[in-house]
Design a protein around this motif. Structure first.
Motif, PDB file in Angstrom:
ATOM      1  N   ARG A  46       6.518  -4.281   2.037  1.00  0.00           N
ATOM      2  CA  ARG A  46       6.583  -3.192   2.555  1.00  0.00           C
ATOM      3  C   ARG A  46       5.288  -2.502   1.412  1.00  0.00           C
ATOM      4  O   ARG A  46       4.551  -1.791   1.948  1.00  0.00           O
ATOM      5  N   LEU A  47       5.583  -2.711   0.387  1.00  0.00           N
ATOM      6  CA  LEU A  47       4.729  -1.844  -0.928  1.00  0.00           C
ATOM      7  C   LEU A  47       3.312  -2.560  -0.719  1.00  0.00           C
ATOM      8  O   LEU A  47       2.440  -2.086  -0.805  1.00  0.00           O
ATOM      9  N   SER A  48       3.364  -3.946  -0.576  1.00  0.00           N
ATOM     10  CA  SER A  48       2.145  -4.732  -0.447  1.00  0.00           C
ATOM     11  C   SER A  48       1.403  -4.229   0.725  1.00  0.00           C
ATOM     12  O   SER A  48       0.139  -3.895   0.558  1.00  0.00           O
ATOM     13  N   ARG A  49       1.839  -4.035   1.855  1.00  0.00           N
ATOM     14  CA  ARG A  49       1.171  -3.316   2.939  1.00  0.00           C
ATOM     15  C   ARG A  49       0.790  -2.042   2.685  1.00  0.00           C
ATOM     16  O   ARG A  49      -0.251  -1.701   3.277  1.00  0.00           O
ATOM     17  N   SER A  50       1.565  -1.163   2.165  1.00  0.00           N
ATOM     18  CA  SER A  50       1.123   0.215   1.783  1.00  0.00           C
ATOM     19  C   SER A  50      -0.059   0.239   1.132  1.00  0.00           C
ATOM     20  O   SER A  50      -0.644   1.281   1.114  1.00  0.00           O
ATOM     21  N   ALA A  51      -0.352  -0.822   0.216  1.00  0.00           N
ATOM     22  CA  ALA A  51      -1.367  -0.678  -0.546  1.00  0.00           C
ATOM     23  C   ALA A  51      -2.777  -1.260   0.206  1.00  0.00           C
ATOM     24  O   ALA A  51      -4.083  -1.228  -0.275  1.00  0.00           O
ATOM     25  N   ASN A  52      -2.734  -1.547   1.390  1.00  0.00           N
ATOM     26  CA  ASN A  52      -3.800  -1.996   2.211  1.00  0.00           C
ATOM     27  C   ASN A  52      -4.825  -0.883   2.273  1.00  0.00           C
ATOM     28  O   ASN A  52      -4.659   0.262   2.667  1.00  0.00           O
ATOM     29  N   HIS A  53      -6.211  -1.027   2.069  1.00  0.00           N
ATOM     30  CA  HIS A  53      -7.416  -0.208   2.183  1.00  0.00           C
ATOM     31  C   HIS A  53      -6.955   0.977   1.171  1.00  0.00           C
ATOM     32  O   HIS A  53      -7.445   1.932   1.229  1.00  0.00           O
TER      33      HIS A  53
END
Length: 202
Positions: A46-53
């Motif tokens: 989830r943390l990885s996805r939240s850092a997208n863009h």
């Protein structure tokens, strides 16, 4: 434009250092993939996805900006400037200079894998560069806020290996680039201050 270095294709002949580097990278990636980390499984993807863009970092900068302290606002601005420089460097030089395929996901548990896999080349890690640039930029302006943001940035960088989208060396290279961008922004800011005329009355 052809990449300057291609890590995806093994070249004929003996390339001792290159082969050793790639073999070690594969081993560390496999070690991470085979380890079972119960505490990380619900968090790191989830943390990885939240850092997208850079959404996570823009939100963090906004929170700092409304905190009411001038130093926090300066830290937020410095972090975003560092992030911008790191992203520009990654997208114009980094990804185009080195061609490397993403890791094979066979050893990565399904629960860790991202639903949308990246389509760009693997080296260096853009997420790691942005995370390191933002955290280092903040820390150079405000060590206290930097200490708060650094664990989150570290976790984002580690999540890229954990979810199987980067080799460890991709993350290390991205982190180094991000920190370098933060120092470059600080240096540019100092030059700008020195070039401003003295407005004090004689």
């Amino acid at each position: 434009m052809m990449p300057d270095v291609d890590l995806s294709v093994l070249k004929p002949g003996r390339h001792g250092l290159r082969d050793l580097f790639l073999a070690l990278d594969d081993q560390v990636f496999a070690f991470a993939a085979e380890r079972h980390w119960p505490a990380a499984e619900p968090i790191l993807p989830r943390l990885s996805r939240s850092a997208n863009h850079s959404v996570l970092w823009f939100a963090t900068a906004a929170a700092l900006a409304v905190s009411g302290t001038p130093r926090a606002r300066r830290a937020a601005a410095r972090g975003l400037a560092s992030l911008g420089l790191a992203s520009l460097t990654i997208n114009t030089v980094g990804k185009r200079s080195v061609r490397r395929s993403r890791p094979a996901l066979d050893a990565v548990p399904l629960g860790r894998r991202l639903k949308r896999q990246p389509v760009t080349t693997s080296f260096p890690s853009g997420h790691s560069a942005s995370a390191a640039a933002f955290a280092a930029g903040i820390a150079l302006e405000s060590p206290v806020w930097g200490a708060v943001v650094a664990p989150v940035a570290f976790s984002v960088a580690m999540s890229r290996v954990y979810t199987g989208v980067h080799f460890p060396s991709d993350v290390l290279a991205g982190t180094a680039l991000g920190v370098g961008a933060a120092f470059a922004v600080r240096y540019a800011a100092r030059l700008r201050r020195r070039s401003q005329p003295d407005t004090e009355d004689d």
